[in-house]
Scaffold this active site. Structure first.
Site, mmCIF file in Angstrom:
data_model
loop_
_atom_site.group_PDB
_atom_site.id
_atom_site.type_symbol
_atom_site.label_atom_id
_atom_site.label_comp_id
_atom_site.label_asym_id
_atom_site.label_seq_id
_atom_site.Cartn_x
_atom_site.Cartn_y
_atom_site.Cartn_z
ATOM 1 N N THR A 18 12.406 -7.060 15.256
ATOM 2 C CA THR A 18 13.856 -7.078 15.430
ATOM 3 C C THR A 18 14.414 -8.497 15.472
ATOM 4 O O THR A 18 15.621 -8.671 15.527
ATOM 5 C CB THR A 18 14.251 -6.353 16.723
ATOM 6 O OG1 THR A 18 13.632 -7.022 17.843
ATOM 7 C CG2 THR A 18 13.795 -4.904 16.693
ATOM 8 N N ASN A 23 0.837 -1.197 0.000
ATOM 9 C CA ASN A 23 0.000 0.000 0.000
ATOM 10 C C ASN A 23 0.877 1.255 0.000
ATOM 11 O O ASN A 23 2.109 1.160 0.007
ATOM 12 C CB ASN A 23 -0.944 -0.030 1.202
ATOM 13 C CG ASN A 23 -2.285 0.622 0.905
ATOM 14 O OD1 ASN A 23 -2.331 1.664 0.265
ATOM 15 N ND2 ASN A 23 -3.350 0.022 1.373
ATOM 16 N N HIS A 75 23.692 3.727 10.616
ATOM 17 C CA HIS A 75 24.560 4.408 11.580
ATOM 18 C C HIS A 75 25.269 3.363 12.422
ATOM 19 O O HIS A 75 24.794 2.239 12.583
ATOM 20 C CB HIS A 75 23.757 5.348 12.478
ATOM 21 C CG HIS A 75 23.038 6.424 11.736
ATOM 22 N ND1 HIS A 75 23.667 7.535 11.232
ATOM 23 C CD2 HIS A 75 21.736 6.551 11.384
ATOM 24 C CE1 HIS A 75 22.780 8.311 10.613
ATOM 25 N NE2 HIS A 75 21.601 7.725 10.684
#
Length: 213
Positions: free
Chosen positions: A188, A112, A143
């Site tokens: 995660t 979407n 990072h």
């Protein structure tokens, strides 16, 4: 996955020039376009290819609005990158980067509006996948923390997976077949097949789930 063929931009892409709204085209004409062209590009889509390759099996649709307004969408293929697609629809507002030497694979399904995807190593998305709006998928942290390097790690999203609105999928994650990622979840770690995960970070809420489009 269906046999893929390399896309010839001049022969295989239909460009909806002058920002003409495809919703105004008769359905019969739209069906003809879909049958004839392996890639459909809707208004306000920006493409940048600096040495990448695009391989398409059945169909790739970039930037459709499904009756709404066309936002700016961006697809960038950098040096030696590969984008492979079986049959997938990316709605308007997407921002996709495939970095140097990286590989991004879409099976079948749709994402979407406002998908944000950054592939710096490898991301695989399986068959019959539904991705809701404002989802972020990234195989890199971008990072570095002290004592921890930013090494990209592959993401694998299995078949018949549903990713809810505003979910975030981070590097090194594998999501099993039939799994459901709840809205707003931050994934995660690996998600087993046929499980529902939710929360920040995402945790298993239910097992043996089944869902239908």
């Amino acid at each position: 996955m269906t046999d893929l063929r390399h896309v010839d931009y001049l022969k295989s892409i239909y460009w909806s020039w002058n920002n003409a709204r495809q919703e105004t085209l008769p359905r019969k004409i739209k069906d003809i376009l879909r049958r004839r062209f392996s890639v459909l590009i809707y208004p306000n889509v920006k493409l940048k290819n600096t040495g990448g390759k695009l391989w398409v099996g059945k169909k790739l649709e970039l930037g459709d609005a499904w009756g709404g307004s066309y936002k700016i969408s961006d697809l960038r293929l950098l040096e030696n990158s590969v984008l492979e697609v079986d049959k997938f629809i990316l709605l308007t507002g997407f921002n996709i980067l495939v970095g140097p030497g990286a590989k991004l694979s879409f099976g079948s399904g749709y994402a979407n509006h406002d998908l944000k995807l950054e592939c710096m190593k490898e991301i695989q998305i399986g068959q019959d996948v539904a991705i809701a709006y404002h989802v972020t998928i990234s195989d890199t942290d971008r990072h570095e923390l002290s004592g921890q390097s930013d090494n990209p790690a592959p993401i694998i999203i299995g078949n018949h997976v549903w990713v809810g609105a505003r979910a975030i999928i981070l590097k090194g994650v594998s999501i099993g077949d039939g799994a459901v990622v709840a809205a707003g979840a931050v994934v995660t770690r690996d998600v087993p097949p046929k499980t529902l995960v939710a929360g920040v970070p995402a945790k298993i809420i239910r097992r043996d789930v089944e869902w239908k489009k």
